[in-house]
Write a protein that holds these residues in place. Structure first.
Motif, short mmCIF file in Angstrom:
data_model
loop_
_atom_site.label_atom_id
_atom_site.label_comp_id
_atom_site.label_asym_id
_atom_site.label_seq_id
_atom_site.Cartn_x
_atom_site.Cartn_y
_atom_site.Cartn_z
N GLU A 26 26.19 37.91 -96.68
CA GLU A 26 27.59 38.65 -95.38
C GLU A 26 28.96 37.76 -95.77
OE1 GLU A 26 27.05 39.98 -91.93
OE2 GLU A 26 25.70 41.79 -92.59
N ASP B 271 31.98 40.93 -94.62
CA ASP B 271 32.10 40.90 -93.03
C ASP B 271 32.62 40.95 -91.69
OD1 ASP B 271 30.26 41.03 -90.38
OD2 ASP B 271 29.28 38.97 -91.19
N GLU C 25 19.54 42.54 -90.41
CA GLU C 25 20.55 41.53 -90.59
C GLU C 25 20.27 40.03 -90.00
OE1 GLU C 25 24.52 41.45 -89.22
OE2 GLU C 25 24.83 39.69 -90.19
N GLU D 170 29.18 47.46 -87.37
CA GLU D 170 28.95 46.67 -86.58
C GLU D 170 28.97 46.93 -85.19
OE1 GLU D 170 27.85 42.66 -87.46
OE2 GLU D 170 30.01 42.52 -87.87
N LYS E 27 31.39 45.73 -92.74
CA LYS E 27 31.34 46.10 -91.97
C LYS E 27 31.96 45.73 -91.24
CE LYS E 27 27.03 43.98 -91.45
NZ LYS E 27 25.93 43.18 -90.27
N ASN F 282 24.55 36.04 -93.66
CA ASN F 282 25.28 35.46 -93.48
C ASN F 282 25.69 33.97 -94.43
OD1 ASN F 282 26.72 37.42 -90.89
ND2 ASN F 282 24.69 36.79 -90.68
#
Ligand code: C2E
Ligand code: MG
Ligand code: MG
Ligand code: MG
Length: 276
Positions: free
Chosen positions: A149, A179, A57, A235, A200, A117
């Motif tokens: 995300e 996310d 990421e 995560e 996630k 993101n």
């Protein structure tokens, strides 16, 4: 106040005045300057799958000349109030695609994927999809290796726009991840109605795994994700106990300090196994 003094009153701000508006403008100007000077850097946090690095990421940091290394918490939320987040976000996307294309040329790295993101304001831009298509075309990056995300806060305000854009991304070959899943129960509705490819599990949920109720919730989330055909990523995996619990219950794709902290590209690249 200036308003009470009438429409034609010119209000003069002393330099010491810290209105939120001034702070916003100052941050935007500082960010614009910082971007011109290349002060923003991306760190790569590895994602592991069964003990192997399968991707990363991208997490932004700001090497501020006065304030030192700034984490996203120090500027992202404020940047999201204005248009700097759009410029920053498209730069991140550009970096991700360029990196994927570079990796694609080498067998040892061709299988790696990257997640970025995307903020609400960036996603809502009328030319967001055109920008994504353009960067894919220019860089030649494989869209199947790119994950976008999105957080729940982004999804709530305009569901029609969100569905349309997520479908378009899917047709381009790009998967979207939800996310920070598990923070808010309404996420379930989004999983049902929106074409996500991945969820996630939020780090706060993972870090609470010692609590039997949290453990039960995580098991249920994993089953839910699997049942819906989603890739499930945990995560914030910090301990061996968490890793083992998640793996035992079928969540093998993990991200967290146990597997690796976010690091600059060179450090990430040198942690990869070399083939040939
Ligand atoms: P996120 O997307 O949920 O990213 C995960 C955050 O958890 C990162 O924080 C990461 O460093 C941290 N983290 C990862 N593993 C662990 C762990 O094992 N333990 C703990 N305690 N934390 C862990 P970071 O880098 O500070 O980023 C915070 C948030 O800022 C991100 O949350 C994301 O929402 C936002 N952000 C970061 N980069 C970007 C960007 O390029 N664009 C946008 N729009 N937002 C970004
Ligand atoms: Mg994220
Ligand atoms: Mg997250
Ligand atoms: Mg977050």
């Amino acid at each position: 106040s200036a308003k009470a003094q009438g429409r034609n009153t010119v209000r003069i701000f002393a330099p010491t005045m810290q209105s939120p508006y001034c702070a916003q403008l100052a941050l935007e100007a500082d960010m614009a300057r910082g971007m011109q000077h290349g002060e923003f850097v991306l760190h790569f946090q590895p994602q592991h799958e069964g003990g192997q690095v399968v991707g990363a990421e991208l997490l932004v940091r700001w090497k501020h000349p006065v304030k030192g290394l700034l984490m996203p918490g120090a500027f992202i939320e404020q940047a999201e109030q204005g248009n700097m987040i759009v410029a920053l976000g498209s730069w991140v996307l550009e970096c991700a695609c360029a990196q994927l294309a570079a990796w694609h040329a080498h067998p040892a790295t061709a299988g790696l994927s990257l997640s970025v993101n995307v903020s609400a304001r960036q996603f809502r831009q009328a030319d967001f999809l055109a920008g994504v298509a353009d960067v894919l075309r220019r860089t030649g990056a494989d869209p199947a290796r790119l994950t976008i995300e999105l957080t729940e806060s982004l999804l709530i305000d305009d569901v029609d726009d969100t569905i349309a854009k997520m479908k378009a991304l899917k047709s381009m070959g790009i998967g979207c991840a939800l996310d920070d899943f598990g923070v808010c129960y309404s996420s379930l509705t989004y999983l049902k109605n929106l074409p996500f490819a991945e969820m996630k599990i939020d780090q706060t949920v993972i870090q609470d795994l010692r609590d039997p109720k949290s453990a039960a919730i995580v098991r249920a989330i994993i089953v839910l994700g699997e049942t819906l055909g989603l890739k499930v990523v945990a995560e914030g995996v910090e301990t061996e106990d968490q890793r083992a619990f998640l793996s035992t219950h079928g969540c093998t794709r993990q991200q967290g300090y146990l597997h690796g902290r976010p690091v600059p590209l060179q450090e990430f690249a040198s942690s990869l196994p070399r083939h040939g």
